[in-house]
Design a protein around this motif. Structure first.
Motif, mmCIF file in Angstrom:
data_model
loop_
_atom_site.group_PDB
_atom_site.id
_atom_site.type_symbol
_atom_site.label_atom_id
_atom_site.label_comp_id
_atom_site.label_asym_id
_atom_site.label_seq_id
_atom_site.Cartn_x
_atom_site.Cartn_y
_atom_site.Cartn_z
ATOM 1 N N THR A 149 5.844 -4.176 4.569
ATOM 2 C CA THR A 149 4.586 -4.425 3.872
ATOM 3 C C THR A 149 3.552 -3.328 4.120
ATOM 4 N N ILE A 150 2.839 -3.000 3.048
ATOM 5 C CA ILE A 150 1.676 -2.112 3.130
ATOM 6 C C ILE A 150 0.490 -2.971 2.711
ATOM 7 N N HIS A 203 -2.915 0.815 4.143
ATOM 8 C CA HIS A 203 -3.143 1.869 3.156
ATOM 9 C C HIS A 203 -4.502 2.512 3.445
ATOM 10 N N TRP A 240 2.895 4.465 -7.827
ATOM 11 C CA TRP A 240 4.296 4.021 -7.731
ATOM 12 C C TRP A 240 5.107 4.463 -8.949
ATOM 13 N N HIS A 251 -2.726 2.449 -7.304
ATOM 14 C CA HIS A 251 -1.426 2.182 -6.671
ATOM 15 C C HIS A 251 -0.331 2.132 -7.752
ATOM 16 N N VAL A 302 9.871 -1.850 -5.125
ATOM 17 C CA VAL A 302 8.467 -2.032 -4.732
ATOM 18 C C VAL A 302 7.833 -3.119 -5.603
ATOM 19 N N CYS A 317 0.937 6.628 -0.721
ATOM 20 C CA CYS A 317 2.115 5.837 -1.115
ATOM 21 C C CYS A 317 3.402 6.627 -0.857
ATOM 22 N N ASP A 337 3.453 -4.027 -1.586
ATOM 23 C CA ASP A 337 2.184 -3.304 -1.480
ATOM 24 C C ASP A 337 1.057 -4.279 -1.833
ATOM 25 N N VAL A 372 3.802 -4.871 -6.262
ATOM 26 C CA VAL A 372 2.366 -4.754 -5.959
ATOM 27 C C VAL A 372 1.717 -6.126 -6.137
#
Ligand SMILES: NC(=O)c1ccc[n+]([C@@H]2O[C@H](COP(=O)([O-])OP(=O)(O)OC[C@H]3O[C@@H](n4cnc5c(N)ncnc54)[C@H](O)[C@@H]3O)[C@@H](O)[C@H]2O)c1
Length: 346
Positions: free
Chosen positions: A95-96, A125, A23, A19, A7, A300, A73, A9
């Motif tokens: 992708t978020i 999200h 994670w 976030h 992941v 998440c 993310d 960010v």
């Protein structure tokens, strides 16, 4: 043993901390936070140091060319989403992206369509529907305890100083419906189904903000149910319930009410019971934000599990566009002073 999901960010600002904590907690579920990125090097480096992330970047292109990322993310603000999501999807990276999906409908549709064309996982999200108290209400409604909902009210009213953490709110061209209403309108869809039309009145009660800070929206759902969704950043009441969503859903067999203090009251026939549905206080969450912060962790986790299962998230780009269409209809109604219909998702 399944492979860890790598992941990264993008955006290490005000809300991204939640976030990053999430994670890190999800390491136990196989998330491996490999990199962070922010155009502000001080923020990227500070996030990497605080959260023990091996690499930090100031440019998402560099991140994508240097790291193998499974799940990206994006926790930046909406004006950057089109560009960043476009790049990630073109590179084939799941992708978020934080809410609001985009500043306007066309930009949100473009992201959804590019992900669809390339078959890339794209989720928004949207976290209210994952908050513990709201999940408890969803379970009651979905379990049929009150019958099919016929009327509802979903309310988020506060005078909490949201501008302290998010000073950019002063200058938004479209403010609270896009920022906060997007969550509560999403809950209206989740609990009462798709929306046929809306009437909306907006107010700008704080003279320092450019756009609306209060909205009162009446919705007719496709099922025939009617709901009122109202929210304000200018309510003066004590105790202030920030950041609780209060609601009341009625059906033919009973009702479910979420009262201040995260108490859920379920009535069925002559019987009524009240349950504490508050979220637990985690080591990194703090009152009064903890309900929202825990919602980030649950969101998440849902993203991770959906990605792993090769399934769309509950809040996929397509699903979130249905909520976005209600947001757009609310603005249209406030502008025209007539009922407006959410547009179909192309
Ligand atoms: N879901 C929720 O409950 C919730 C709550 C608060 C904020 N948010 C959302 O989170 C998003 C971020 O809000 P915020 O308050 O943290 O904003 P912020 O301005 O504090 O943080 C955004 C960060 O993104 C960085 N950035 C901008 N462009 C970039 C780029 N091209 N590449 C990498 N980094 C870039 C900025 O330098 C900044 O550090 C918004 O969309 C907001 O609506 C959601």
């Amino acid at each position: 043993m399944t492979e860890p999901v790598r992941v990264a960010v993008v955006g290490c600002g005000f809300f991204a901390r939640n976030h990053l904590f999430a994670w890190k907690d999800l390491a136990a579920h196989g998330a491996d936070l490999v990199a962070v990125c922010d155009i502000d090097p001080a923020k990227a480096e500070a996030a990497a140091r605080e959260f023990g992330v091996p690499h930090w970047y100031t440019d998402m292109d560099d991140l994508m060319s240097s790291e193998r990322v499974d799940l990206l993310d994006i926790a930046t603000r909406m004006d950057t989403h089109g560009l960043l999501v476009g790049k990630a999807v073109a590179a084939g990276i799941a992708t978020i992206v934080q809410k609001p999906f985009a500043p306007d409908w066309d930009a949100a549709v473009a992201m959804k369509q590019s992900a669809e064309a390339t078959g890339v996982f794209l989720a928004v999200h949207e976290n209210f529907r994952f908050q513990t108290p709201l999940q408890r209400v969803r379970n009651v409604v979905a379990g049929g305890a009150i019958g099919v909902p016929t009327w509802g009210r979903i309310s988020f009213r506060t005078g909490y100083d949201v501008y302290a953490g998010q000073p950019y709110f002063y200058d938004e061209e479209r403010f609270i419906i896009l920022d906060l209403g997007v969550h509560t309108l999403d809950m209206a869809r989740v609990l009462m189904g798709e929306v046929e039309h809306v009437f909306c009145e907006t107010q700008r009660r704080n003279p320092k903000v450019r756009a609306e800070d209060t909205a009162t929206i009446m919705l007719r759902h496709v099922s025939g149910a009617v709901s009122v969704v109202d929210f304000s950043y200018e309510s003066r009441k004590l105790p202030d319930t920030f950041p609780e969503t209060l609601l009341e859903i009625e059906g033919p067999e009973g009702s479910v009410i979420l009262e201040p203090g995260l108490q859920m009251r379920v009535t069925r026939g002559d019987e009524t019971s009240t349950t504490d549905v508050g979220a637990p206080l985690l080591p990194w969450t703090e009152r009064p934000w903890h309900v929202a912060q825990e919602g980030v962790l649950i969101t998440c986790r849902h993203m991770l599990e959906s990605f792993r299962a090769g399934e769309p998230a509950e809040t996929s780009a397509e699903d979130n566009l249905k909520t976005f269409a209600v947001v757009e209809a609310a603005y249209e109604s406030a502008h025209t002073r007539r009922a407006a219909k959410p547009r179909p998702v192309p």
